[in-house]
Write an enzyme that holds these catalytic residues in place. Sequence first.
Site, PDB file in Angstrom:
ATOM      1  N   CYS A   1      18.394   3.627  75.591  1.00  0.00           N
ATOM      2  CA  CYS A   1      18.960   4.960  75.797  1.00  0.00           C
ATOM      3  C   CYS A   1      18.404   6.006  74.834  1.00  0.00           C
ATOM      4  O   CYS A   1      18.789   7.177  74.903  1.00  0.00           O
ATOM      5  CB  CYS A   1      20.481   4.885  75.710  1.00  0.00           C
ATOM      6  SG  CYS A   1      21.162   3.668  76.856  1.00  0.00           S
TER       7      CYS A   1
ATOM      8  N   HIS B   1      25.587  11.420  71.253  1.00  0.00           N
ATOM      9  CA  HIS B   1      25.264  10.353  72.204  1.00  0.00           C
ATOM     10  C   HIS B   1      26.491  10.118  73.081  1.00  0.00           C
ATOM     11  O   HIS B   1      26.364  10.002  74.287  1.00  0.00           O
ATOM     12  CB  HIS B   1      24.861   9.091  71.455  1.00  0.00           C
ATOM     13  CG  HIS B   1      24.336   8.012  72.330  1.00  0.00           C
ATOM     14  ND1 HIS B   1      23.266   8.193  73.179  1.00  0.00           N
ATOM     15  CD2 HIS B   1      24.751   6.723  72.523  1.00  0.00           C
ATOM     16  CE1 HIS B   1      23.034   7.073  73.847  1.00  0.00           C
ATOM     17  NE2 HIS B   1      23.923   6.169  73.471  1.00  0.00           N
TER      18      HIS B   1
ATOM     19  N   GLU C   1      29.936   6.666  66.203  1.00  0.00           N
ATOM     20  CA  GLU C   1      29.179   7.910  66.037  1.00  0.00           C
ATOM     21  C   GLU C   1      29.995   8.929  65.241  1.00  0.00           C
ATOM     22  O   GLU C   1      29.450   9.675  64.423  1.00  0.00           O
ATOM     23  CB  GLU C   1      28.795   8.487  67.405  1.00  0.00           C
ATOM     24  CG  GLU C   1      27.830   9.677  67.278  1.00  0.00           C
ATOM     25  CD  GLU C   1      27.275  10.132  68.618  1.00  0.00           C
ATOM     26  OE1 GLU C   1      27.758   9.658  69.656  1.00  0.00           O
ATOM     27  OE2 GLU C   1      26.355  10.978  68.609  1.00  0.00           O
TER      28      GLU C   1
ATOM     29  N   LYS D   1      27.541  13.808  78.563  1.00  0.00           N
ATOM     30  CA  LYS D   1      27.689  12.648  79.459  1.00  0.00           C
ATOM     31  C   LYS D   1      29.021  12.691  80.193  1.00  0.00           C
ATOM     32  O   LYS D   1      29.194  12.026  81.206  1.00  0.00           O
ATOM     33  CB  LYS D   1      27.584  11.346  78.654  1.00  0.00           C
ATOM     34  CG  LYS D   1      26.189  11.001  78.152  1.00  0.00           C
ATOM     35  CD  LYS D   1      26.158   9.635  77.490  1.00  0.00           C
ATOM     36  CE  LYS D   1      24.764   9.232  77.014  1.00  0.00           C
ATOM     37  NZ  LYS D   1      24.317   9.985  75.840  1.00  0.00           N
TER      38      LYS D   1
ATOM     39  N   HIS E   1      25.826   8.683  82.181  1.00  0.00           N
ATOM     40  CA  HIS E   1      24.848   8.195  81.213  1.00  0.00           C
ATOM     41  C   HIS E   1      23.542   7.901  81.953  1.00  0.00           C
ATOM     42  O   HIS E   1      23.466   6.970  82.756  1.00  0.00           O
ATOM     43  CB  HIS E   1      25.383   6.931  80.544  1.00  0.00           C
ATOM     44  CG  HIS E   1      24.600   6.494  79.354  1.00  0.00           C
ATOM     45  ND1 HIS E   1      23.362   6.991  79.046  1.00  0.00           N
ATOM     46  CD2 HIS E   1      24.905   5.603  78.363  1.00  0.00           C
ATOM     47  CE1 HIS E   1      22.918   6.423  77.940  1.00  0.00           C
ATOM     48  NE2 HIS E   1      23.837   5.578  77.499  1.00  0.00           N
TER      49      HIS E   1
ATOM     50  N   PHE F   1      20.404   0.373  72.983  1.00  0.00           N
ATOM     51  CA  PHE F   1      20.521  -1.072  72.757  1.00  0.00           C
ATOM     52  C   PHE F   1      19.283  -1.554  71.998  1.00  0.00           C
ATOM     53  O   PHE F   1      18.168  -1.113  72.240  1.00  0.00           O
ATOM     54  CB  PHE F   1      20.599  -1.815  74.089  1.00  0.00           C
ATOM     55  CG  PHE F   1      21.944  -1.722  74.774  1.00  0.00           C
ATOM     56  CD1 PHE F   1      23.059  -1.227  74.126  1.00  0.00           C
ATOM     57  CD2 PHE F   1      22.081  -2.169  76.082  1.00  0.00           C
ATOM     58  CE1 PHE F   1      24.294  -1.155  74.766  1.00  0.00           C
ATOM     59  CE2 PHE F   1      23.310  -2.107  76.735  1.00  0.00           C
ATOM     60  CZ  PHE F   1      24.421  -1.601  76.066  1.00  0.00           C
TER      61      PHE F   1
END
Length: 423
Positions: free
Chosen positions: A172, A312, A323, A344, A349, A408
């Site tokens: 991502c 994010h 975060e 998002k 996403h 990831f």
Amino acid sequence: MALDRKRKRERRVVVTGLGPVTSIGIGVEPFWNGLLSGKNGFGPISRFDASAYDTRIAAEITNFDPLQFIDRKSIQRMDLFTQFAMAAAELAVRDAEINFEQFDRDRIGVIFGSGIGGMGTYFKQTQTVFELKRPDRISPFFVPMIISDIAAGYISIRYQVKGPNYATTSACATSAHAIGNGMMLIERGDADVMIVGGSEASITEMGVGGFTAMKAMSTRNDDPQHASRPFDKERDGFVIGEGGSVLIIEELRHALNRGAKIYCELSGIGFTGDAFHITQPAPNGEGAVRSMKRCIENAGLEPTDIDYINAHGTSTPFNDKTETQAMKQVFGDYAYQLLVSSTKSMTGHLLGAAGAMEAIATVLAVKNDVVPPTINYEFPDPDCDLNYVPNQMQKKIVNAALSNAFGFGGHNATLCFEKYREQ
């Protein structure tokens, strides 16, 4: 402000073109209006029968017509992720009003990533082999349709640009890395213009099934409009989206010489790795902390110079908490004065395309002094107690802003955009 400590670059990088292709709008104006109005891009999955899946919702682009950007024959040889890429590139080139024929094409490059590549094509072709037992029916275009670097190749072919050309893949954080790499190539003098971004088309049987198996996605199937709720206490996972986004970034003097409009300056990047876990972020967001700090330092700024962060913000219980912890470590008490939002909540996403789409949102916030909201924010979470711009846009002078992208594998990328000023 600490702009007086800002390091002087020989080659500054500015943003001169934008091309978003998302579920809430295709093109700059529809996309930006969608963000500011809190438009929601979610609904039941229509691309396949999702009735057997725990998650049956997504942010599909339902009004995408590739024929507006690509000829019919080429469409048949492209996975959907490449079609999104071509559309985003064309929109960005038009927006930048750049005629490549007037410049040295060896000094114009493309870095364009995808987290997964042609997943839909791969699935259909494996069905041909394993269900129909017809390996002789594999398309001769199978390999170039699935490899994640093919979009960068197609973009270079369309515009005949022959500078640096490759793809990034970092889950991502993929397209944020593409943008940062493009900046570095311009700074070091390898290119004057870079076409950078990413695309993704993973709303497929295997894409949705894989993330569902990980328990990473929202199962609010009866209420898709409220399923993506970053930083809200009742968040239960992300909603998968699709699309592509491209930025035209350009060396400042090159942009000025051709009379380009300048959205803002791309002034800093921060890349780090967690070295911790294949899917979980490092404890307390340690990798994200270093990513944001390095980005701010690279821009020659102080934390208190940052006005806005496009987070994010996936809407997963763990990510949003981590975060938030990371932002508190970087900014201290000033974290509570920052405006933070997760777009998002409206677009879903976009996986590998998320970083570029959110970079565009950040660029527009800097350009217009308006911060898009985090929609579906209803129930405060004690672990997430910053100003997430709940449900309504906020007007604020945005001199400098960060865009976070974390993937990831522990890949972290942060970009800094600032108002363009002569120095």
